[in-house]
Design a protein around this motif. Structure first.
Motif, mmCIF file in Angstrom:
data_model
loop_
_atom_site.group_PDB
_atom_site.id
_atom_site.type_symbol
_atom_site.label_atom_id
_atom_site.label_comp_id
_atom_site.label_asym_id
_atom_site.label_seq_id
_atom_site.Cartn_x
_atom_site.Cartn_y
_atom_site.Cartn_z
ATOM 1 N N MET A 184 0.807 -1.212 0.000
ATOM 2 C CA MET A 184 0.000 0.000 0.000
ATOM 3 C C MET A 184 0.840 1.262 0.000
ATOM 4 O O MET A 184 0.294 2.377 -0.076
ATOM 5 C CB MET A 184 -0.931 -0.003 1.216
ATOM 6 C CG MET A 184 -1.881 -1.190 1.265
ATOM 7 S SD MET A 184 -2.943 -1.195 2.735
ATOM 8 C CE MET A 184 -3.906 0.294 2.437
ATOM 9 N N GLN A 185 2.171 1.097 0.099
ATOM 10 C CA GLN A 185 3.105 2.224 0.115
ATOM 11 C C GLN A 185 2.748 3.253 1.188
ATOM 12 O O GLN A 185 2.776 4.470 0.969
ATOM 13 C CB GLN A 185 3.173 2.884 -1.258
ATOM 14 C CG GLN A 185 3.972 2.093 -2.290
ATOM 15 C CD GLN A 185 5.439 1.961 -1.920
ATOM 16 O OE1 GLN A 185 6.211 2.919 -2.013
ATOM 17 N NE2 GLN A 185 5.833 0.770 -1.490
ATOM 18 N N ILE A 186 2.402 2.735 2.373
ATOM 19 C CA ILE A 186 2.152 3.607 3.517
ATOM 20 C C ILE A 186 3.497 4.087 4.057
ATOM 21 O O ILE A 186 4.447 3.322 4.176
ATOM 22 C CB ILE A 186 1.387 2.845 4.613
ATOM 23 C CG1 ILE A 186 0.037 2.362 4.064
ATOM 24 C CG2 ILE A 186 1.173 3.718 5.839
ATOM 25 C CD1 ILE A 186 -0.729 1.479 5.030
ATOM 26 N N GLU A 187 3.568 5.353 4.376
ATOM 27 C CA GLU A 187 4.827 5.924 4.836
ATOM 28 C C GLU A 187 5.250 5.315 6.162
ATOM 29 O O GLU A 187 4.457 5.207 7.107
ATOM 30 C CB GLU A 187 4.680 7.447 4.991
ATOM 31 C CG GLU A 187 5.961 8.128 5.427
ATOM 32 C CD GLU A 187 5.802 9.626 5.537
ATOM 33 O OE1 GLU A 187 6.190 10.188 6.565
ATOM 34 O OE2 GLU A 187 5.268 10.227 4.572
ATOM 35 N N VAL A 188 6.506 4.904 6.237
ATOM 36 C CA VAL A 188 7.054 4.278 7.437
ATOM 37 C C VAL A 188 7.932 5.290 8.159
ATOM 38 O O VAL A 188 8.942 5.747 7.626
ATOM 39 C CB VAL A 188 7.878 3.023 7.075
ATOM 40 C CG1 VAL A 188 8.499 2.415 8.331
ATOM 41 C CG2 VAL A 188 7.005 2.006 6.373
ATOM 42 N N ASP A 189 7.533 5.653 9.379
ATOM 43 C CA ASP A 189 8.326 6.564 10.188
ATOM 44 C C ASP A 189 8.582 5.922 11.555
ATOM 45 O O ASP A 189 8.355 4.726 11.749
ATOM 46 C CB ASP A 189 7.625 7.923 10.332
ATOM 47 C CG ASP A 189 6.191 7.777 10.843
ATOM 48 O OD1 ASP A 189 5.879 6.727 11.427
ATOM 49 O OD2 ASP A 189 5.396 8.713 10.643
ATOM 50 N N GLY A 265 -0.599 6.046 10.496
ATOM 51 C CA GLY A 265 0.268 4.898 10.231
ATOM 52 C C GLY A 265 0.439 4.022 11.454
ATOM 53 O O GLY A 265 0.457 2.786 11.364
ATOM 54 N N PHE A 266 0.580 4.638 12.629
ATOM 55 C CA PHE A 266 0.705 3.894 13.877
ATOM 56 C C PHE A 266 -0.526 3.021 14.116
ATOM 57 O O PHE A 266 -0.412 1.829 14.440
ATOM 58 C CB PHE A 266 0.905 4.880 15.030
ATOM 59 C CG PHE A 266 0.976 4.245 16.387
ATOM 60 C CD1 PHE A 266 2.159 3.695 16.846
ATOM 61 C CD2 PHE A 266 -0.134 4.222 17.215
ATOM 62 C CE1 PHE A 266 2.232 3.109 18.102
ATOM 63 C CE2 PHE A 266 -0.076 3.637 18.470
ATOM 64 C CZ PHE A 266 1.112 3.090 18.917
ATOM 65 N N ALA A 267 -1.713 3.614 13.942
ATOM 66 C CA ALA A 267 -2.956 2.861 14.146
ATOM 67 C C ALA A 267 -3.109 1.755 13.104
ATOM 68 O O ALA A 267 -3.597 0.663 13.412
ATOM 69 C CB ALA A 267 -4.152 3.814 14.096
ATOM 70 N N LEU A 270 -0.902 -1.176 14.129
ATOM 71 C CA LEU A 270 -1.495 -1.914 15.243
ATOM 72 C C LEU A 270 -2.701 -2.720 14.793
ATOM 73 O O LEU A 270 -2.900 -3.863 15.221
ATOM 74 C CB LEU A 270 -1.906 -0.944 16.351
ATOM 75 C CG LEU A 270 -0.785 -0.336 17.201
ATOM 76 C CD1 LEU A 270 -1.374 0.593 18.252
ATOM 77 C CD2 LEU A 270 0.055 -1.414 17.863
ATOM 78 N N LEU A 271 -3.518 -2.131 13.933
ATOM 79 C CA LEU A 271 -4.715 -2.824 13.444
ATOM 80 C C LEU A 271 -4.332 -4.103 12.703
ATOM 81 O O LEU A 271 -4.908 -5.175 12.925
ATOM 82 C CB LEU A 271 -5.507 -1.890 12.541
ATOM 83 C CG LEU A 271 -6.880 -2.368 12.059
ATOM 84 C CD1 LEU A 271 -7.811 -2.579 13.241
ATOM 85 C CD2 LEU A 271 -7.485 -1.364 11.093
ATOM 86 N N LEU A 272 -3.340 -4.005 11.827
ATOM 87 C CA LEU A 272 -2.878 -5.178 11.089
ATOM 88 C C LEU A 272 -2.203 -6.183 12.017
ATOM 89 O O LEU A 272 -2.469 -7.389 11.966
ATOM 90 C CB LEU A 272 -1.905 -4.748 9.994
ATOM 91 C CG LEU A 272 -2.479 -3.975 8.809
ATOM 92 C CD1 LEU A 272 -1.355 -3.416 7.942
ATOM 93 C CD2 LEU A 272 -3.394 -4.861 7.987
ATOM 94 N N GLY A 273 -1.308 -5.674 12.864
ATOM 95 C CA GLY A 273 -0.523 -6.556 13.714
ATOM 96 C C GLY A 273 -1.359 -7.332 14.712
ATOM 97 O O GLY A 273 -1.128 -8.527 14.928
ATOM 98 N N ILE A 274 -2.340 -6.681 15.340
ATOM 99 C CA ILE A 274 -3.178 -7.361 16.328
ATOM 100 C C ILE A 274 -4.045 -8.421 15.650
ATOM 101 O O ILE A 274 -4.222 -9.531 16.161
ATOM 102 C CB ILE A 274 -4.036 -6.341 17.086
ATOM 103 C CG1 ILE A 274 -3.144 -5.477 17.977
ATOM 104 C CG2 ILE A 274 -5.101 -7.037 17.926
ATOM 105 C CD1 ILE A 274 -3.867 -4.329 18.647
#
Length: 315
Positions: A184-189, A265-267, A270-274
């Motif tokens: 999805m090319q979400i920015e990673v910070d 991005g943080f949320a 977490l949404l994917l990881g959980i």
């Protein structure tokens, strides 16, 4: 002696373990392919550059802004709404021989000339490429160090087959989450790195709860093969797993929907990881331990022969 019997309502989770393995392998393969071709969309925290937040009096036309910047030689600028339709964030790669303040002034002038509107500079941030390289290395080392420490912990606490299942489940969660970010090319910070470390801790906690019950059932259930014991343990902890995951996801979904662009991005991580972590605790960690041949004998505590016991047995 108290005996745990297999409940009639035990869910046969391991029945679908082969399909779950195939699904996980497919997801991991797709994630690795995506990471190898598109890699990750690193944010300014890692690449360095300039971030400019601009405020408009009316809802901004992003295409018009991109066209205006392109006409002034800033075609590589990333333009997106930030929080509301009247707030715009412009991200630029580093420019040689140009300070962040000078670049910001040129961006503001180009937007005003191209759109004909008065805009207000809300914020400007500059991150040098050297700092970005240091953050990239530090973030990678943080995740690697956490995985090594977890490997040592579970190796001491559990039998090696269970430990291998736990570590592979953690790797499974991280790879799939990064694969979705790459696709999805979400920015990673830096907030994404924090989210990934949170996912590691959450997934490990869920797995350890299941493994504790598996070890307990192996020691107390007199009858039943390993597959039945694992199914019973997962069923007994299922309500706890679902309640914990659901309540956590309620908060994460609220952050995802209403938290704003700063923590989007943080949320998302977490949404994917959980979600993936809950699945892997059942169908990756436990199923892998079963495939590695875990049995009751592997989890029984060693019997210590008491001193003088041979004399007690003499008539």
């Amino acid at each position: 002696m108290f005996q745990i019997l297999k409940a009639e309502s035990t869910i046969d989770f391991m029945r679908w373990s082969k399909f779950a393995f195939a699904f996980s392998i497919l997801m991991i393969g797709a994630s690795i392919f995506t990471l190898s071709t598109k890699w990750l969309n690193w944010g300014l925290d890692f690449t360095g550059g300039t971030l400019i937040e601009v405020g408009f009096e009316q809802p901004a036309n992003l295409e018009e802004i991109r066209t205006a910047l392109d006409a002034k030689g800033f075609g590589d600028a990333i333009v997106q709404n930030f929080g509301s339709a009247r707030d715009v964030m412009v991200r630029m790669r580093p420019r040689d021989n140009m300070s962040g303040e000078a670049l910001g002034n040129q961006i503001i002038a180009a937007i005003q000339e191209g759109t004909g509107e008065n805009v207000e500079m809300r914020r400007i941030e500059f991150v040098g490429p050297n700092v970005g390289d240091e953050l990239t290395e530090a973030g990678g080392l943080a995740i690697l160090a956490s995985l090594i420490c977890i490997l040592l912990y579970v190796s001491v606490r559990f039998e090696w087959r269970l430990a291998a299942g736990a570590v592979m489940a953690l790797a499974h969660d991280i790879i799939i989450t990064l694969g979705v970010f790459s696709m999805m090319q979400i920015e990673v910070d830096l907030t994404i790195v924090a989210a990934l470390l949170t996912v590691v801790g959450y997934s490990l906690n869920d797995t350890i709860v299941v493994f504790d019950r598996i070890r307990e059932n192996f020691r107390k259930m007199r009858k039943g093969d390993p597959e039945e014991v694992i199914n019973s343990a997962i069923t007994q902890t299922l309500s706890r797993t679902l309640i914990t995951s659901a309540t956590t996801l309620f908060v994460v979904i609220a952050l995802f929907a209403q938290g704003g662009a700063m923590i989007h991005g943080f949320a998302t991580a977490l949404l994917l990881g959980i979600t993936v972590g809950t699945y892997s605790s059942i169908y990756v960690a436990s199923a892998l331990a079963l495939r590695l041949g875990i049995t009751k004998e592997h989890l029984m505590p060693p019997q210590v022969e008491k001193e003088g016991a041979e004399f007690d047995e003499m008539p």
